[in-house]
Motif scaffolding. Structure first.
Motif, PDB file in Angstrom:
ATOM      1  N   VAL A  28       0.817  -1.180  -0.105  1.00  0.00           N
ATOM      2  CA  VAL A  28      -0.067   0.056  -0.019  1.00  0.00           C
ATOM      3  C   VAL A  28       0.640   1.190   0.115  1.00  0.00           C
ATOM      4  CG1 VAL A  28      -1.629   1.220   1.359  1.00  0.00           C
ATOM      5  CG2 VAL A  28      -1.748  -1.293   1.150  1.00  0.00           C
ATOM      6  N   LYS A  29       0.612   2.108  -0.866  1.00  0.00           N
ATOM      7  CA  LYS A  29       1.271   3.503  -1.151  1.00  0.00           C
ATOM      8  C   LYS A  29       0.500   4.581  -0.355  1.00  0.00           C
ATOM      9  CE  LYS A  29       1.683   1.246  -4.239  1.00  0.00           C
ATOM     10  NZ  LYS A  29       1.711  -0.290  -4.266  1.00  0.00           N
ATOM     11  N   VAL A  30       1.294   5.651   0.133  1.00  0.00           N
ATOM     12  CA  VAL A  30       0.683   6.522   0.765  1.00  0.00           C
ATOM     13  C   VAL A  30       1.288   8.035   0.099  1.00  0.00           C
ATOM     14  CG1 VAL A  30       2.066   6.740   2.828  1.00  0.00           C
ATOM     15  CG2 VAL A  30      -0.364   7.867   2.922  1.00  0.00           C
ATOM     16  N   VAL A  31       0.455   8.977   0.008  1.00  0.00           N
ATOM     17  CA  VAL A  31       0.925  10.494  -0.464  1.00  0.00           C
ATOM     18  C   VAL A  31       0.315  11.238   0.712  1.00  0.00           C
ATOM     19  CG1 VAL A  31       1.124  10.103  -2.949  1.00  0.00           C
ATOM     20  CG2 VAL A  31      -1.076  10.754  -1.874  1.00  0.00           C
ATOM     21  N   CYS A  32       1.249  12.260   0.849  1.00  0.00           N
ATOM     22  CA  CYS A  32       0.960  13.269   2.027  1.00  0.00           C
ATOM     23  C   CYS A  32       1.135  14.528   1.580  1.00  0.00           C
ATOM     24  CB  CYS A  32       1.947  12.945   3.181  1.00  0.00           C
ATOM     25  SG  CYS A  32       1.676  11.412   3.883  1.00  0.00           S
TER      26      CYS A  32
ATOM     27  N   LEU B 254      -3.156  12.435   2.124  1.00  0.00           N
ATOM     28  CA  LEU B 254      -4.054  12.404   1.272  1.00  0.00           C
ATOM     29  C   LEU B 254      -4.668  11.416   0.837  1.00  0.00           C
ATOM     30  CD1 LEU B 254      -1.844  15.197  -0.768  1.00  0.00           C
ATOM     31  CD2 LEU B 254      -3.687  15.756   0.870  1.00  0.00           C
ATOM     32  N   TYR B 255      -4.012  10.302   0.393  1.00  0.00           N
ATOM     33  CA  TYR B 255      -4.557   9.295  -0.229  1.00  0.00           C
ATOM     34  C   TYR B 255      -3.807   7.873   0.083  1.00  0.00           C
ATOM     35  CZ  TYR B 255      -7.350   6.340  -3.058  1.00  0.00           C
ATOM     36  OH  TYR B 255      -8.385   5.460  -3.682  1.00  0.00           O
ATOM     37  N   PHE B 256      -4.562   6.780   0.330  1.00  0.00           N
ATOM     38  CA  PHE B 256      -3.624   5.526   0.346  1.00  0.00           C
ATOM     39  C   PHE B 256      -4.146   4.817  -1.117  1.00  0.00           C
ATOM     40  CE2 PHE B 256      -3.971   7.013   4.659  1.00  0.00           C
ATOM     41  CZ  PHE B 256      -2.865   6.543   5.326  1.00  0.00           C
ATOM     42  N   SER B 257      -3.367   3.955  -1.615  1.00  0.00           N
ATOM     43  CA  SER B 257      -3.915   3.164  -2.741  1.00  0.00           C
ATOM     44  C   SER B 257      -2.883   1.923  -3.045  1.00  0.00           C
ATOM     45  CB  SER B 257      -3.804   4.101  -3.906  1.00  0.00           C
ATOM     46  OG  SER B 257      -4.201   3.367  -5.124  1.00  0.00           O
TER      47      SER B 257
ATOM     48  N   SER C 111     -10.393  -1.732  -1.034  1.00  0.00           N
ATOM     49  CA  SER C 111      -9.964  -2.677   0.191  1.00  0.00           C
ATOM     50  C   SER C 111      -8.993  -2.283   1.145  1.00  0.00           C
ATOM     51  CB  SER C 111      -9.918  -4.252  -0.407  1.00  0.00           C
ATOM     52  OG  SER C 111     -11.021  -4.550  -0.953  1.00  0.00           O
ATOM     53  N   LEU C 112      -9.217  -0.898   1.609  1.00  0.00           N
ATOM     54  CA  LEU C 112      -8.438  -0.120   2.418  1.00  0.00           C
ATOM     55  C   LEU C 112      -9.106   0.313   3.428  1.00  0.00           C
ATOM     56  CD1 LEU C 112      -5.767   1.107   0.121  1.00  0.00           C
ATOM     57  CD2 LEU C 112      -5.341  -0.759   1.594  1.00  0.00           C
ATOM     58  N   GLU C 113      -9.189  -0.233   4.668  1.00  0.00           N
ATOM     59  CA  GLU C 113      -9.964   0.414   5.665  1.00  0.00           C
ATOM     60  C   GLU C 113      -9.526   1.800   6.290  1.00  0.00           C
ATOM     61  OE1 GLU C 113     -10.057  -0.522  10.623  1.00  0.00           O
ATOM     62  OE2 GLU C 113      -9.790  -2.364   9.236  1.00  0.00           O
ATOM     63  N   GLN C 114      -8.370   2.085   5.968  1.00  0.00           N
ATOM     64  CA  GLN C 114      -7.927   3.664   6.297  1.00  0.00           C
ATOM     65  C   GLN C 114      -8.699   4.795   5.585  1.00  0.00           C
ATOM     66  OE1 GLN C 114      -6.014   1.194   5.433  1.00  0.00           O
ATOM     67  NE2 GLN C 114      -3.998   1.868   4.299  1.00  0.00           N
ATOM     68  N   LEU C 115      -8.930   4.227   4.336  1.00  0.00           N
ATOM     69  CA  LEU C 115      -9.633   5.242   3.344  1.00  0.00           C
ATOM     70  C   LEU C 115     -11.150   5.445   4.268  1.00  0.00           C
ATOM     71  CD1 LEU C 115      -8.881   3.823  -0.133  1.00  0.00           C
ATOM     72  CD2 LEU C 115      -7.974   5.826   1.086  1.00  0.00           C
TER      73      LEU C 115
END
Length: 259
Positions: free
Chosen positions: A143-147, A154-157, A211-215
């Motif tokens: 899983v990648k994240v941008v901040c 800002l988003y997880f993907s 399928s990412l709960e943190q979203l």
């Protein structure tokens, strides 16, 4: 800094049946994880489980444990039950350590807890490490994240983000020079008040798609701050290969053992 660590430990596991109780150099995996977590600054470490055998193993090794319902859809829902059971105040900080992380760095636990305490506007904090391999960037299981500039997510993907348009215009799978790509590490600190509200938050379209709960938190407007760690922590145990790797590492390095 005051916080507690909760380790959700569900008995069922598709790839590794009975995973929390698998032996790692003489200790059940979840017990070894709890001992590592106890080396952090947490004032309390406890296991939250749905199985009597895990509860018994914790008791045998003098680790606090709570029995929770078996029907929780996520580990975060299990944490929410613990928060209610313990009657924690809304401002309490709870760090979620996965039970299959027997080599977790206690300093990383301290870091996510401290980050949450520094940011009163945050509901959650987590961490991420730089991506240095193209295979990781393009792996949907990584899983990648941008901040933003404040290190708020800002988003997880599961997709390769950020996308280096020019460098990848030819369809290649490579790391663009200077690409600020980061691999999300699944360690979280929560405010107890957020955990109390979490079971009532409906899963959004982004969560269902990725399928990412943190979203779910991001879609509902909650802030997640990300602690940047320069290197990847030791990987957890998801497969039989992971189990063999950790067992070999513990055999070769007895000092890793937590007492």
């Amino acid at each position: 800094m005051s916080f507690i660590v909760v380790i959700p430990a569900r008995a069922a596991s598709t790839r590794l049946p009975g995973k929390p109780l698998l032996d790692l150099a003489g200790l059940p995996m979840v017990v070894r994880t709890a001992r590592r977590a106890a080396q952090s600054g947490a004032r309390r470490v406890l296991i939250a489980t749905d199985h009597a055998d895990i509860l018994q193993a914790a008791a045998q090794h003098h680790i606090e444990a709570l029995m929770t319902r078996a029907d929780h859809p996520t580990g975060t829902d299990r944490l929410a039950e613990v928060v209610q059971t313990l009657s924690l105040p809304d401002e309490a900080v709870v760090v979620n350590v996965q039970g299959d992380e027997p080599l977790i760095d206690p300093r990383l636990i301290d870091a996510v807890a401290a980050l949450l305490q520094r940011h009163p506007d945050a509901a959650i904090t987590t961490c991420a490490a730089p991506i240095t391999q193209a295979d990781t960037l393009f792996d949907p299981n990584a899983v990648k994240v941008v901040c933003d500039h404040r290190q708020r997510a800002l988003y997880f993907s599961r997709a390769p983000i950020p996308w280096a348009r020019d460098a990848l215009a030819d369809g290649g799978r490579r790391l663009a020079p200077g690409l600020p790509a980061r691999h999300h590490i699944g360690l979280y600190a929560y405010r107890a008040g957020f955990l109390k509200s979490f079971p009532q938050l409906p899963p959004g379209q982004l969560e269902r798609t990725e399928s990412l709960e943190q979203l779910r938190a991001l879609e509902q407007g909650f802030s997640i701050y990300v602690h940047p760690t320069p290197t990847h922590p030791a990987a957890g145990v998801d497969t039989a290969q992971d189990l063999a790797r950790v067992r070999a590492l513990l055999d070769q390095n007895p000092a890793i053992d937590a007492h």
